[in-house]
Design an enzyme around this catalytic site. Structure first.
Site, PDB file in Angstrom:
ATOM      1  N   HIS A 391      -7.515  -2.565 -19.301  1.00  0.00           N
ATOM      2  CA  HIS A 391      -6.486  -2.462 -17.968  1.00  0.00           C
ATOM      3  C   HIS A 391      -7.100  -1.896 -17.634  1.00  0.00           C
ATOM      4  CE1 HIS A 391      -5.712  -6.971 -19.417  1.00  0.00           C
ATOM      5  NE2 HIS A 391      -5.116  -6.287 -20.992  1.00  0.00           N
ATOM      6  N   LYS A 582      -0.101  -7.379  -3.229  1.00  0.00           N
ATOM      7  CA  LYS A 582      -0.302  -6.700  -4.513  1.00  0.00           C
ATOM      8  C   LYS A 582      -0.086  -6.147  -4.869  1.00  0.00           C
ATOM      9  CE  LYS A 582      -5.032  -6.827  -3.271  1.00  0.00           C
ATOM     10  NZ  LYS A 582      -5.973  -6.929  -4.215  1.00  0.00           N
ATOM     11  N   ARG A 583       0.476  -5.226  -5.740  1.00  0.00           N
ATOM     12  CA  ARG A 583       1.354  -3.430  -6.433  1.00  0.00           C
ATOM     13  C   ARG A 583       1.195  -2.420  -4.808  1.00  0.00           C
ATOM     14  NH1 ARG A 583       4.957  -2.719 -10.035  1.00  0.00           N
ATOM     15  NH2 ARG A 583       5.329  -0.912  -9.202  1.00  0.00           N
ATOM     16  N   LYS A 588      -5.675   0.517  -4.180  1.00  0.00           N
ATOM     17  CA  LYS A 588      -5.752  -0.409  -3.286  1.00  0.00           C
ATOM     18  C   LYS A 588      -5.996  -0.196  -1.986  1.00  0.00           C
ATOM     19  CE  LYS A 588      -2.785  -2.916  -7.127  1.00  0.00           C
ATOM     20  NZ  LYS A 588      -3.970  -3.825  -8.238  1.00  0.00           N
ATOM     21  N   THR A 690      -6.292 -10.317 -10.026  1.00  0.00           N
ATOM     22  CA  THR A 690      -6.575 -11.992 -10.156  1.00  0.00           C
ATOM     23  C   THR A 690      -6.255 -12.544  -9.262  1.00  0.00           C
ATOM     24  OG1 THR A 690      -4.290 -11.182 -11.361  1.00  0.00           O
ATOM     25  CG2 THR A 690      -6.375 -11.859 -13.518  1.00  0.00           C
ATOM     26  N   LYS A 694      -7.495 -16.356  -7.477  1.00  0.00           N
ATOM     27  CA  LYS A 694      -6.415 -17.147  -6.488  1.00  0.00           C
ATOM     28  C   LYS A 694      -6.334 -17.926  -5.544  1.00  0.00           C
ATOM     29  CE  LYS A 694      -3.078 -14.987  -9.209  1.00  0.00           C
ATOM     30  NZ  LYS A 694      -1.857 -13.991  -9.846  1.00  0.00           N
TER      31      LYS A 694
END
Ligand code: 26Q
Length: 849
Positions: A391, A582-583, A588, A690, A694
């Site tokens: 991952h 998100k984290r 990111k 992911t 959504k």
């Protein structure tokens, strides 16, 4: 309201079990009882039974959890019947099964999902109304089961739902942490962690199965001996033992009477542990020493990928791997005796990242030391049984444990790992004679000042399948991180693009949109998401667009109410809801998002904002407690937010919200309300994502880089309906040499103004220096995430977003097309792919009652 607990009741409160009585072993069969009724009356009767008898309540008041718990037990009874039948069918058929091993299952709440899958929503809604209660309020009493950090853990939870829905015989194994993902509070804009005592009121879904407990060994040393037949063998002696006790959680499929098992292990001290190891004369001290054993499953590690090496974490990993494999072997031996010749044909173990990868040497140990197989027999079984999912692409995130720690904690496993490596190195040497550099590169043991065990390499060597989680990610694994291995064993490497379950992430969390979609194209999409494509012809339909917009608006109002409750900020629902949840992690690039917020603030201040649509930028996520930079980013977001949200000139034009304590339940509220989904990681760093799926499913448009599954999302929806920006993986790598953010900033007047505001202390007036590390990272030529390199592209893409949002008909058309194109991002498809290429399971056939 006064209620009368009802004594007449059809079910047994302690519940039946998952995979109960063994086929073949003598015992008293459960009496055949008629199935529990699924009616409002029957449910109401059972709820009141538990309310009165199990919880000793007489009066319903809205401040207590007992109606929720009573309802959960009444629903669990209905699951139990189906659970027993599913387990019996799996046992009876003796066909191939999969064990899914994961240190994380980010389940969220279970009640709403159980009612949806059992088709009980209508009946329970009526039952609650008869009690004068609102089912939504009852749902809110449930605490999230937060047994995971983020994407990897939530993916495992979506897999559960899809496997049960596809009738796949998959048993999932995890850890029953006493404390899940920490709760996040903000103090002065800074993250403060609080423990997540999610078990405090009890967890009504689980069933403890003490009879299936396993003993797990730690420490001691390994010892050679000669067995009765004169064979040299090894045993592991002088160990500290801990008991692994399973708690089973039912996993219902969607309206198919299948209930699979999630088996979560909890650590309990053995009697021997107390007395032998801590018998210093004090009984009380000895009992108190139980803590050491029970600590193993106390808490989920909230780490970023890059924090590594805690011994307790290795204990957790081994605890899970050993308990789960012993459970599988117990079940195998009960039916097949100690003949393992067909084990790998009938069983498969899927490893969720390297976290449970000690399962490779542990299965070897059990086969060698407990069942007397030869090395080559045991290796054939092990390497044909294991499959590994990766991952991550961050090289620094690859797990490695020191050889010394292994020797202390798991000495017998270290022997086995070294022997696996010796055989493997011989394979490499045979293939590339004389290439000692390659041997050093590929060795499971990394040499250096401290020898390390490279867990990913151990997983690859021990598995017949290695997969990435998006097409780009899998390609980059083959060409980069695992290149040598892909050259040696090309057949092992494959891709399985992630997905999400549309039952939770559309049907349950967005009833407005689900109803509208079903009215238009029928309800087949709940089990066949590709059917959403039938929405595409209506994308330009004015009447349909109007209703689509109305649903979105209603969802935005619902989210705005919640945001007002938890932050005090009020949002206008005509604003563009621009969301990144998100984290918090540098790769990111929440930072890039805030730079854009500051740019908008600057534009509006200087009177250049009249063309802009009003926009609410919503950011949420947790920082690993030890990740200083991530925590500074949270502080940065909150400081910028405080300035923007209190400036009268921004009123109704720009808002910046930090959504506290982001979790699964928050996402269920957030994704139906988003207009724009931020997927802005540095290309080549996000394995898949992911959340992006959504949002897309719920009609948000994506602004994103060519990273992870964004690539496939853009392909599916079409380039015209996706806001692409940023350097590609190749461009990022090429731009690293001579990267000069200060020059980039100087050549871009918008960027210069943003940096000036930041650097003059505009957002930290009374906190000098507090944002310096964050601001400095943008200017650093060593910024690995290359935030500055993508600033211009991002701002330009956001300008295209702004323009597009002003044309409401066209925006709605694109929104509909996003939902219509989300078909391939269902975990139903993902699980079919795993099954066709790796697992090769046949669907469970339920017998008649
Ligand atoms: C490491 C060391 C010690 C303790 C914990 C950990 C640890 C814990 C969790 C390391 C990694 C994780 C989680 C990783 C994760 O969530 N990865 C994400 O997986 C998603 C599902 O495949 C992808 O969509 C994301 O791209 C990926 O970041």
């Amino acid at each position: 309201m006064e209620v009368q607990p009802d004594a007449a009741h059809g079910s047994n409160g302690s519940g039946s079990n998952g995979s109960g009585g063994k086929g073949g072993s003598p015992g008293i069969e459960l009496l055949e009882t008629p199935p529990l009724e699924m009616t409002t009356d029957a449910l109401l009767r059972d709820v009141m039974h538990y309310f009165g008898h199990s919880f000793g309540q007489r009066v319903i008041n809205t401040g207590e959890p007992f109606i929720y718990q009573s309802l959960a037990l009444a629903v669990r009874d209905r699951l139990s019947e189906r659970w027993t039948r599913t387990s019996a069918a799996v046992e009876r058929d003796d066909r191939r099964q999969v064990a899914y091993l994961s240190l994380e299952f980010l389940l969220g709440r279970l009640l709403r999902n159980a009612l949806l899958n059992l088709d009980l929503q209508g009946a329970v809604n009526d039952a609650m109304e008869r009690l004068g209660l609102n089912l939504e309020d009852v749902y809110d009493r449930e605490h999230d089961a937060g047994l995971g950090n983020g994407g990897l853990g939530r993916l495992a939870a979506c897999f559960l739902d899809s496997c049960a829905t596809l009738r796949l015989p998959v048993i999932s194994y995890g850890i029953r942490y006493q404390y899940g993902m920490f709760r996040q509070r903000l103090e002065n804009g800074q993250q403060v962690e609080a423990p997540d005592s999610w078990l405090l009121d009890g967890f009504p879904w689980e069933i403890k199965r003490l009879q299936l407990a396993q003993t797990i060994r730690f420490g001691g040393h390994s010892e050679a001996y000669t067995d009765g037949a004169g064979h040299a063998r090894y045993r592991w002696v002088n160990t500290h033992d801990v008991l692994a006790v399973p708690f089973d959680v039912p996993v219902p499929g969607y309206r198919n009477d299948i209930v699979n098992t999630l088996r979560l292990w909890s650590a309990v001290a053995t009697d021997e542990f107390d007395l032998e190891e801590f018998n210093a004369g004090s009984y009380a001290d000895a009992v108190a020493a139980k803590n050491a054993a029970e600590n193993i499953t106390m808490v989920l590690y909230p780490n970023a990928e890059t924090e590594n090496g805690q011994e307790l974490r290795l204990r957790q990993q081994y605890f899970l791997a050993s308990a789960s494999l012993q459970d599988m072997l117990r079940e195998w031996v009960e039916r097949h005796g100690d003949d393992f010749s067909e084990f790998a044909d009938k069983r498969c173990v899927q490893l969720n990242d390297t976290h449970p990868a000690v399962a490779v040497p542990e299965l070897m140990r059990l086969l060698l030391d407990h069942y007397g197989l030869t090395w080559s027999e045991a290796w054939t079984v092990t390497s044909r049984t294991m499959a590994y999912t990766n991952h991550t692409l961050l090289p620094e995130a690859l797990e490695a444990w020191s050889v010394d720690m292994f020797r202390n904690l798991l000495p017998r496993l270290l022997d086995i790992i070294l022997e696996i490596n010796a055989h493997f190195i011989k394979t490499v040497g045979d293939r590339w004679p004389g290439d000692s550099e390659r041997v050093a590169r590929m060795s499971i043991i990394e040499e250096g000042p401290t020898q390390m065990v490279r867990m990913a390499y151990l997983a690859i060597v021990g598995s017949f399948s290695v997969n990435g989680v998006a097409e780009l990610h899998s390609r980059l694994l083959r060409e980069g991180l695992f290149r040598d291995f892909a050259e040696l064993w090309p057949h092992k490497f494959n891709n399985k693009t992630n997905g999400v379950t549309q039952r939770r992430w559309l049907a349950a969390c967005n009833p407005g949109l689900a109803t509208l979609v079903t009215e238009k194209i029928g309800d087949g999409w709940t089990t066949d998401l590709e059917q959403l494509a039938a929405l595409a012809p209506y994308a330009g339909d004015t009447e349909f667009q109007k209703r689509w917009r109305h649903v979105k608006y209603t969802n935005k109002k619902r989210l705005a109410r919640q945001i007002a409750r938890c932050t005090g900020i009020s949002l206008d629902c005509g604003m563009l809801f621009d969301v990144q949840v998100k984290r918090i992690h540098e790769y990111k690039r929440q930072l890039l998002n805030v730079l854009h917020a500051v740019h908008l603030y600057d534009r509006i201040r200087r009177g250049d904002g009249d063309e802009l649509p009003p926009r609410a930028i919503i950011i949420g996520g947790k920082a690993a407690p030890g990740y200083a930079m991530a925590k500074s980013i949270i502080k940065f977001i909150n400081n910028v937010a405080a300035v923007i949200n209190t400036d009268p000139a921004m009123q109704g034009r720009l808002a910046l919200v930090f959504y506290p304590d982001y979790n699964v339940s928050a996402m269920e509220l957030i994704c139906p309300a988003a207009d724009l989904s931020e997927q802005i990681s540095t290309a080549g760093k996000e394995a898949s994502g992911t959340g992006n799926m959504k949002f897309m499913m719920n009609g948000a448009l994506t602004i994103g880089t060519l990273d992870g599954a964004n690539v496939e999302i853009r392909e599916a929806v079409g380039a015209d309906n996706f806001f692409l920006f940023g350097l590609t993986v190749e461009e990022i790598e090429a731009a690293r040499d001579g990267y000069d953010p200060t020059a980039i900033i100087a050549h871009d007047s918008d960027f210069s103004r943003v940096m000036k505001l930041l650097e003059c202390g505009h957002f930290n007036r009374f906190e000098p220096g507090i944002l310096d590390p964050v601001i400095a990272s943008v200017r650093s030529p060593h910024d690995v995430w290359m935030t500055a390199a993508d600033f211009r592209g991002f701002v330009d893409a956001q300008n295209r977003v702004a323009e597009a949002y002003m044309d409401s008909a066209n925006w709605t058309r694109m929104s509909i097309l996003n939902t219509a194109s989300a078909g391939r991002f269902s975990t139903d498809r993902t699980m079919r792919d795993y099954n066709n290429d790796i697992w090769k399971l046949e669907p469970i056939e339920l017998g008649g009652r």
